[in-house]
Enzyme design. Structure first.
Site, PDB file in Angstrom:
ATOM      1  N   ASP A  35       0.821  -1.210   0.000  1.00  0.00           N
ATOM      2  CA  ASP A  35       0.000   0.000   0.000  1.00  0.00           C
ATOM      3  C   ASP A  35       0.860   1.266   0.000  1.00  0.00           C
ATOM      4  O   ASP A  35       1.384   1.667   1.037  1.00  0.00           O
ATOM      5  CB  ASP A  35      -0.910  -0.022   1.253  1.00  0.00           C
ATOM      6  CG  ASP A  35      -1.838   1.177   1.319  1.00  0.00           C
ATOM      7  OD1 ASP A  35      -2.410   1.425   2.408  1.00  0.00           O
ATOM      8  OD2 ASP A  35      -1.985   1.881   0.289  1.00  0.00           O
ATOM      9  N   ASP A 219      -1.853   5.612  -5.260  1.00  0.00           N
ATOM     10  CA  ASP A 219      -2.163   4.753  -4.122  1.00  0.00           C
ATOM     11  C   ASP A 219      -2.507   3.321  -4.535  1.00  0.00           C
ATOM     12  O   ASP A 219      -3.629   3.024  -4.955  1.00  0.00           O
ATOM     13  CB  ASP A 219      -3.341   5.356  -3.332  1.00  0.00           C
ATOM     14  CG  ASP A 219      -3.660   4.564  -2.078  1.00  0.00           C
ATOM     15  OD1 ASP A 219      -4.624   4.937  -1.372  1.00  0.00           O
ATOM     16  OD2 ASP A 219      -2.953   3.576  -1.802  1.00  0.00           O
TER      17      ASP A 219
HETATM   18  O1  LIG Z   1      -8.853   3.059   2.608  1.00  0.00           O
HETATM   19  C1  LIG Z   1      -8.215   2.942   1.560  1.00  0.00           C
HETATM   20  N1  LIG Z   1      -8.251   3.912   0.633  1.00  0.00           N
HETATM   21  C2  LIG Z   1      -9.221   4.922   0.791  1.00  0.00           C
HETATM   22  C3  LIG Z   1     -10.439   4.507  -0.065  1.00  0.00           C
HETATM   23  C4  LIG Z   1     -11.540   5.544   0.087  1.00  0.00           C
HETATM   24  C5  LIG Z   1     -11.016   6.923  -0.206  1.00  0.00           C
HETATM   25  C6  LIG Z   1      -9.796   7.298   0.595  1.00  0.00           C
HETATM   26  C7  LIG Z   1      -8.672   6.278   0.461  1.00  0.00           C
HETATM   27  N2  LIG Z   1      -7.432   1.876   1.259  1.00  0.00           N
HETATM   28  C8  LIG Z   1      -7.650   0.677   2.026  1.00  0.00           C
HETATM   29  C9  LIG Z   1      -8.433  -0.281   1.193  1.00  0.00           C
HETATM   30  O2  LIG Z   1      -9.725   0.245   0.919  1.00  0.00           O
HETATM   31  C10 LIG Z   1      -8.514  -1.607   1.894  1.00  0.00           C
HETATM   32  N3  LIG Z   1      -9.353  -2.582   1.139  1.00  0.00           N
HETATM   33  C11 LIG Z   1      -9.499  -3.882   1.799  1.00  0.00           C
HETATM   34  C12 LIG Z   1     -10.622  -4.665   1.093  1.00  0.00           C
HETATM   35  C13 LIG Z   1     -10.288  -4.830  -0.378  1.00  0.00           C
HETATM   36  C14 LIG Z   1      -9.941  -3.502  -1.046  1.00  0.00           C
HETATM   37  C15 LIG Z   1      -8.845  -2.741  -0.261  1.00  0.00           C
HETATM   38  C16 LIG Z   1      -7.078  -2.046   2.204  1.00  0.00           C
HETATM   39  O3  LIG Z   1      -6.825  -1.862   3.596  1.00  0.00           O
HETATM   40  C17 LIG Z   1      -6.391  -0.525   3.817  1.00  0.00           C
HETATM   41  C18 LIG Z   1      -6.301   0.066   2.443  1.00  0.00           C
HETATM   42  O4  LIG Z   1      -6.157  -1.100   1.654  1.00  0.00           O
END
Ligand SMILES: O=C(NC1CCCCC1)N[C@H]1[C@H](O)[C@@H](N2CCCCC2)[C@@H]2OC[C@H]1O2
Length: 329
Positions: A35, A219
């Site tokens: 990440d 990202d």
């Molecule tokens: O929160 C974010 N990005 C945000 C998204 C909304 C707008 C602001 C940034 N990334 C996370 C992601 O969603 C997670 N997720 C898990 C399930 C499958 C998909 C990935 C995974 O855990 C932490 C990180 O990666």
């Protein structure tokens, strides 16, 4: 020295990308989500409640002869999607793509939120953001890449994410054969812990780039391409059946639509995301309504060039020169 690790989409929607990491002696191999939007290496472990850890591969520091407890250290992180985790800290040998860091802070989860409990394909995250974003207290720890950088042939790594195929994270070298076009470089802003940059303009469906700059972050941990409403509307105005679906919390359209491409300018080059990559997935199995890979960033306050954008390019995260490179793939 260099490292090279394969990475695979977790499911048919390319929701996240999974990369195997070896931790401890003897090696314990855990599938992690790399990440670039965060800076903690944390894992499901022998300290994670059994009910939460069910179905996950876990790290047991007690079974590693090279593990050491980092006395008095703790961590706690909340991501933009409101998922979260927290716990204590060990140091241990961590190997990625054949390159080893002998004493890496490995953050052991004593608590994980529901999203992580349910996401059994990963055992944690490996942050590739800037060290300033690390959450360990009382003293912030370095990321795996930050620890590796000085020993790598070059202080940089590349991300080559692909749609429904195996891609790679390469450390210390750029394999230009992975790209079709030249690498355009632009300054990276790491002050918030992210890889921030500015695209110089954008266009829909192969038109000439406009000069409306877009500032955002690269990202790998975010699935979607999240941009301002005016950009999102300019794109979906070209998609006959596109509409905002409250239940899906995003723009959906008929899966049969022939979606236009989306291009952005960066570092003097143009990256074009084919429309096919913006048709992410049916809203439910067998549905003829599909969810868009381009969505609004209005609720977040920051633009995010997530996996949908990264899949169209070879991206160079150049710490040494504080810059990002993008090349068409
Ligand atoms: O929160 C974010 N990005 C945000 C998204 C909304 C707008 C602001 C940034 N990334 C996370 C992601 O969603 C997670 N997720 C898990 C399930 C499958 C998909 C990935 C995974 O855990 C932490 C990180 O990666």
């Amino acid at each position: 020295q260099t490292g090279s690790a394969n990475t695979n989409p977790s499911d048919s929607a390319d929701d996240e990308y999974i990369t195997n990491v070896s931790i401890g002696t003897p090696a314990q191999v855990l599938p992690l989500d790399f990440d670039t939007g965060s800076s903690d290496l944390w894992v499901f472990s022998s300290e994670t409640p059994k009910s939460s850890a069910s179905g996950h591969v876990t790290y047991s520091p007690s079974k590693s002869s090279t593990a050491k407890k980092l006395s008095g250290a703790s961590w706690s992180i909340t991501y933009g999607d409101h998922s979260s985790s927290s716990g204590d800290v060990y140091t241990d040998k961590v190997t990625v793509g054949g390159f080893s860091v002998s004493s890496q802070a490995v953050e052991s989860a004593t608590k994980v939120s529901t999203q992580f409990v349910q996401d059994t394909v990963i055992s944690g995250l490996l942050g590739l953001g800037f060290d300033v974003g690390n959450t360990v207290k009382p003293r912030a720890q370095k990321t795996w890449f930050s620890n590796a950088a000085n020993s790598l042939a070059q202080p940089l790594f590349t991300a080559d994410l692909k749609h429904q195929q195996t891609g790679s994270y390469n450390f210390g070298f750029i394999d230009t054969t992975l790209a079709k076009g030249p690498i355009g470089y632009t300054p990276a802003d790491g002050s918030e812990g992210y890889w921030g940059f500015t695209a110089t303009g954008y266009s829909v469906g192969g038109a000439k780039l406009n000069r409306n700059s877009i500032t955002g972050i690269a990202d790998t941990g975010t699935t979607l391409l999240l941009l301002d409403d005016d950009v999102v509307n300019a794109y979906y105005n070209n998609v006959e059946s596109a509409q905002y679906d409250d239940s899906q919390q995003g723009v959906v359209f008929d899966c049969s639509e022939d979606l236009p491409s989306f291009s952005f300018g960066v570092g003097g080059t143009t990256i074009t995301i084919p429309g096919s990559l913006i048709n992410l997935t049916p809203v439910s199995d067998g549905s003829s309504t599909c969810f868009g890979g381009l969505q609004s960033s209005a609720d977040i306050g920051i633009n995010i060039f997530g996996d949908v954008a990264l899949k169209a390019a070879l991206v160079v995260f150049d710490l040494g020169n504080e810059r990002l490179g993008w090349a068409q793939k």
